[in-house]
Design a protein around this motif. Structure first.
Motif, short mmCIF file in Angstrom:
data_model
loop_
_atom_site.label_atom_id
_atom_site.label_comp_id
_atom_site.label_asym_id
_atom_site.label_seq_id
_atom_site.Cartn_x
_atom_site.Cartn_y
_atom_site.Cartn_z
N SER A 51 -1.13 -7.44 13.71
CA SER A 51 -0.73 -6.28 12.91
C SER A 51 0.07 -6.70 11.68
N ASN A 52 0.85 -7.76 11.80
CA ASN A 52 1.61 -8.23 10.65
C ASN A 52 0.70 -8.74 9.54
N THR A 54 -2.60 -7.51 9.02
CA THR A 54 -3.58 -6.53 8.54
C THR A 54 -2.99 -5.18 8.18
N GLN A 55 -1.71 -4.96 8.43
CA GLN A 55 -1.16 -3.62 8.28
C GLN A 55 -1.20 -3.10 6.84
N ASP A 56 -1.16 -3.99 5.86
CA ASP A 56 -1.14 -3.51 4.48
C ASP A 56 -2.49 -3.61 3.79
N SER A 77 -4.82 -3.27 15.73
CA SER A 77 -4.30 -3.40 14.37
C SER A 77 -5.38 -3.28 13.30
N HIS A 80 -7.31 1.09 11.28
CA HIS A 80 -7.30 1.84 10.02
C HIS A 80 -8.37 1.37 9.04
#
Length: 976
Positions: A51-52, A54-56, A77, A80
């Motif tokens: 998640s760190n 791919t989150q942005d 993650s 979205h």
């Protein structure tokens, strides 16, 4: 430093709160160039959680590649990224994938999870991947597949599970049996020992099946298992025998590989129904003449024509066999990876004149002998001949006499040191010749005399040092000439004559020291690509010649990495005439100075690299890029760039990609970046951008520009403190309106400088008095004085200067403290308390006396303590409305001398004062009597101030008394 106006700051604050705009730089990923926010790669990012990483990423992402990242678990993650179509997560030590990891990825078409540590998959892991058509799970630790794992992946076409630990073939068949679109299944290098399976069968759509590298002892499958398979690879099953195929239907196969198995190929052909011409006989142990000829007989029994015959990796040592008994081969014969030491002019191809391709790569050929005197018929259909990866030392004359129509000849990666002048004689149809990676030292005029149709000639990595006149004279159709990696020092004057259609010339890695236009005149109108990198070219003076002036069609020029020190001086005319140039490579040199007009003619340039041109920093002058208005990519990596200014980069209006990493600039002016109106990709990694106010606008720009990707912006550290990052250092203090503050500060300073002298004159003593009163109050003196005010200890306090002490003691004291006037006076030398602060004594004296008599003289006016005493008394006069002050002038003092004593002049205007009659005064004895009489009466008078009418009556009485005593000429007088 410039500052934003308040209105703009307010607008920015609002936008920051509501997040109407946002930048598009990513913490751990990089958007691929030109992808328009669709393709991303994340490499070597050790962030712990997926998640760190791919989150942005934006929802527009279509392609995502993650590799070399130590992430053991994949959660949801990626949920979205609903538009994702291609996903690769490899070399990440991935061990666990949660069941909802691919939820909502309904658009995903290809998924790569290879080179991880996966040991199991959740049953419904791919439930939402209805569009998936390619899945790669190679190089993991999968032991089994859940039967329902592919239940909803009906579109799957390619499944690769190469190099796992699968051992139950029936389990795999059940898992894939319902995949009606599956065409390719790779189960190589697993642990299958048999292919037994239940009633389930492979999908009818499956055409490619690889089972190589397993431990198959037998097939053990139903006879119909391969009914629809076209390509079957069973190679590298070292224990598999021919009897394993008994009863198995192989009639539908179009390709079968049994390489490196125990299958006796002759026995296999007799017991199976496979189409024999579709079998790959590579690695099947056909070593000697008998076996090969027996194979030919078996093939010929059922087939008169076959497309290709593959006999690679069989350990064949000689060509003593003949293929006369084989079916007619219409395309290719493969004898690569054997132990051949000679091919004897291809004698063994007797009867196979229709072959078009022959491969004898990776053998032990030592030479190619002459074939001119051979009586064998020519192989006129042969178009491609490859002897790559051998040990050929020499090629004799007429070595290809029996193959006159070859179009592609590959002799590269050998040890050819001698190429006979007539080695290529007769090859009039030759179009591509590979002689690279050999030991050739000389090329002769007649070497290529017969290859007039040659289009591509590769001589890279040989030992050629000189190009003689006429070497390429006959190659009028040659378009590509590769001479890179040789030892060429110069060309003879006509060395390139004849190359009238040459478009690509590679001369990199040679020993050229100069660029002489005369060498290239033959093809200057046709050349498009010229590689001169890794030579020894240097310019010791500012040569005014233009070696490329007539290269009107040149699009790619490489002058990078000159040895041993690189280009240091760049002549201003070096690139004159290159109006069509699209790409220019100048990297890995030591250019210390680039003339401001060096690139003036490169109006069509799209790509420019100056990477690693650092000797203390490249000096980029203003306007050096002024004509590069079509430049789209600029690489300035590690050039020692210290200043990034609009004057240098402002004209690059089409620039989209700028790589300026590993430089020394501490700031990037905002106006310089804003001038690059189409910039989409900015790489400033390892640039020590200072986290100071001069970069506050840059921080805001990089964070909020929706069109510019700053590579790893959130990982840029502050050089002042590595624990802080550039993107979020505090900039609040930078947006103070310094101009306004400076104005007010300056105005205040000017006001103070203007008013302070006036205040000093007007209020100095009042302020000082206030200070002393405060001190008295603080020491509890004030209250004591006020309490005793109405019951004073003294009738008068005498304030005088020590110079006038004689008059005080001889005249004043006897007349006021004598029998005639029993007043009690306070004299400082007599009545001040010893050991007490003088200020406290003065305050006490003033407030313990009903009156204060100031004996004024010029010395009195110069005494600071006397001034304090009169100021204290005048304060009581004006501020407390008490008549306590009497002025006695011992000598005449002019108005000018009193002009600076405003307080005293104010007292003189409000009160009468006494003038001591001097000895020269007429009737001075009577005048002195009157003086003492008036002084005594003034001391006796009450402290209440008289009204204006009372004062006038008093003055009239004084005048009347004066007339009565007839002292019109006396010096003691009263004045208002």
């Amino acid at each position: 430093m410039a500052f934003l106006p308040r209105e703009l700051l307010a607008l920015m604050a609002v936008l920051g709160v509501v997040q109407l705009i946002c930048g598009y730089s990513y913490r751990n990923c990089i958007e691929d160039q030109w992808s328009n926010r669709k393709s991303f790669h994340c490499t070597r990012r050790y962030v712990g959680k997926m998640s760190n990483m791919t989150q942005d990423l934006p929802v527009t992402a279509v392609n995502l590649s993650i590799s070399h990242c130590n992430v053991s678990q994949l959660d949801n993650s990626l949920s979205h990224l609903q538009n994702l179509q291609h996903l690769s997560i490899s070399l990440c030590n991935l061990k666990i994938i949660s069941g909802n990891a691919f939820r909502s990825l309904s658009q995903l078409k290809s998924l790569i999870l290879s080179f991880n540590e996966l040991s199991e998959l959740k049953p419904l892991l791919f439930e939402d991947l209805q569009s998936l058509n390619s899945l790669l799970l190679a190089h993991n630790k999968l032991q089994a597949l859940p039967e329902e794992i592919f239940l909803n992946t009906s579109s799957l076409q390619t499944l690769n599970m190469d190099t796992n630990v699968l051992n139950n073939f029936a389990n795999v068949v059940r898992s894939v049996s319902h995949l009606m679109n599956l065409t390719a299944l790779d189960l190589s290098f697993n642990h299958f020992t048999s292919l037994s399976h239940s009633s389930a069968s492979l999908p009818r759509s499956l055409t490619k099946l690889s089972l190589k590298g397993n431990n198959l002892l037998t097939l053990g499958c139903q006879a119909t298992l391969f009914n629809y398979v076209k390509l079957l690879d069973l190679s590298n099953n070292a224990r598999l025998t021919a009897m394993a195929f008994k009863g198995v239907d192989l009639s539908h196969l179009k390709f079968l590989s049994l390489k490196l198995t125990k299958v006796d190929i002759l026995t296999f052909l007799n017991i199976s129904n496979v189409s024999r011409v579709h079998v790959d006989f590579s690695g099947t142990g056909l070593k000697n003449k008998t076996q090969i000829e027996k194979l030919c007989e078996l093939l010929r029994k059922k087939h008169s024509i076959m497309k290709s015959l593959k006999l690679d990796d069989n350990g064949i040592k000689s060509t003593s066999f003949t293929l006369h008994y084989c079916p007619t081969i219409t395309k290719a014969l493969h004898l690569s990876q054997n132990k051949l030491q000679t091919v004897k002019c291809l004698d063994f191809l007797d009867g196979q004149e229709k072959i078009t391709e022959f491969y004898a790569e990776h053998n032990r050929l030592l030479s190619l002998s002459s074939c001119k005197n051979r009586s064998k018929p020519a192989l006129t259909k042969l178009k491609k001949l490859s002897y790559r990866y051998n040990r050929i030392l020499s090629v004799k004359a007429n070595a290809f006499h029996l193959t006159p129509n070859i179009k592609v000849l590959q002799l590269n990666i050998n040890n050819i040191a001698f190429l006979d002048h007539h080695a290529l004689k007769g090859l009039k149809q030759l179009q591509e010749l590979r002689l690279d990676n050999n030991l050739l030292t000389d090329l002769f005029k007649d070497t290529f005399a017969n290859t007039c149709k040659l289009k591509i000639l590769n001589l890279r990595n040989n030992r050629v040092s000189v190009i003689f006149n006429g070497t390429f004279y006959c190659l009028k159709k040659l378009t590509t000439l590769d001479l890179g990696g040789n030892k060429i020092t110069h060309f003879q004057a006509a060395g390139f004559d004849g190359l009238t259609k040459l478009s690509k010339l590679y001369l990199d890695g040679n020993n050229l020291k100069t660029i002489k236009t005369s060498f290239y005149y033959a093809f200057q109108d046709t050349l498009k690509v010229l590689d001169l990198s890794r030579n020894k070219i240097r310019f010791l003076t500012k040569d005014k010649s233009s070696p490329f002036m007539n290269f009107s069609k040149l699009t790619d020029l490489k002058v990078a990495s000159q040895r041993p020190y690189g280009l240091t001086l760049l002549p201003p005319t070096l690139f004159r005439g290159l109006h069509s140039l699209k790409s220019l490579y100048l990297g890995n040199n030591r250019i210390t100075h680039i003339p401001c007009d060096a690139f003036d003619d490169l109006t069509g340039l799209h790509f420019l690299t100056l990477d690693n041109c650092c000797v203390g920093g490249v000096n980029l002058h203003p306007g050096v890029f002024k004509n590069l208005r079509n430049l789209t990519k600029l690489i300035l990596e590690n050039v020692g760039l210290q200043n990034f200014t609009k004057e240098v980069f402002g004209n690059l209006t089409q620039l989209r990609i700028l790589q300026a990493n590993h430089n020394t600039m501490q700031s990037i002016p905002l106006d310089a970046l804003e001038s690059l109106v189409k910039l989409q990709y900015l790489d400033i990694r390892n640039v020590s951008l200072s986290c100071t106010c001069k970069n506050s606008f840059l921080q805001n720009y990089t964070l909020h520009n929706p069109d510019l990707q700053v590579v790893y912006l959130y990982n840029l550290q502050c050089p002042e403190d590595n624990s802080k990052t550039f993107f979020n250092f505090n900039t609040e203090v930078c947006f103070i309106d310094l101009g306004e503050h400076l104005f007010f500060c300056t105005a205040a300073v000017i006001f103070l400088f203007t008013v302070t002298p006036l205040l000093h004159v007007k209020l100095y003593w009042k302020v000082k008095y206030g200070y002393f009163v405060f001190r008295a109050w603080f020491s509890e003196q004030w209250s004591r004085i006020r309490d005793k005010e109405e019951n004073c200890k003294y009738d008068a306090f005498i304030s005088y200067n020590s110079v006038d002490e004689e008059w005080v003691m001889d005249y004043l004291v006897p007349n006021l403290e004598g029998n005639k006037s029993p007043f009690k006076l306070c004299l400082h030398h007599r009545d001040f308390e010893l050991g007490r602060d003088i200020v406290d004594n003065i305050v006490n004296a003033v407030y313990s006396s009903r009156k204060t008599i100031c004996v004024v003289s010029r010395s009195f006016l110069c005494s600071e303590w006397c001034s304090l005493e009169i100021q204290l008394a005048s304060y009581r006069l004006f501020d407390e409305h008490r008549d306590v002050l009497l002025l006695v002038f011992l000598e005449p003092i002019s108005e000018r001398q009193l002009s600076s004593y405003h307080r005293m002049r104010k007292v003189m205007l409000k009160k009468t004062y006494l003038q001591w009659p001097g000895p020269d005064t007429t009737n001075f004895l009577q005048a002195r009597e009157l003086f003492w009489s008036q002084l005594r009466r003034a001391i006796r008078a009450g402290n209440r101030l008289e009204t204006e009418d009372e004062a006038q009556e008093h003055y009239a009485a004084q005048d009347h008394q004066t007339e009565e005593n007839q002292t019109s000429d006396e010096s003691c007088y009263l004045q208002p």
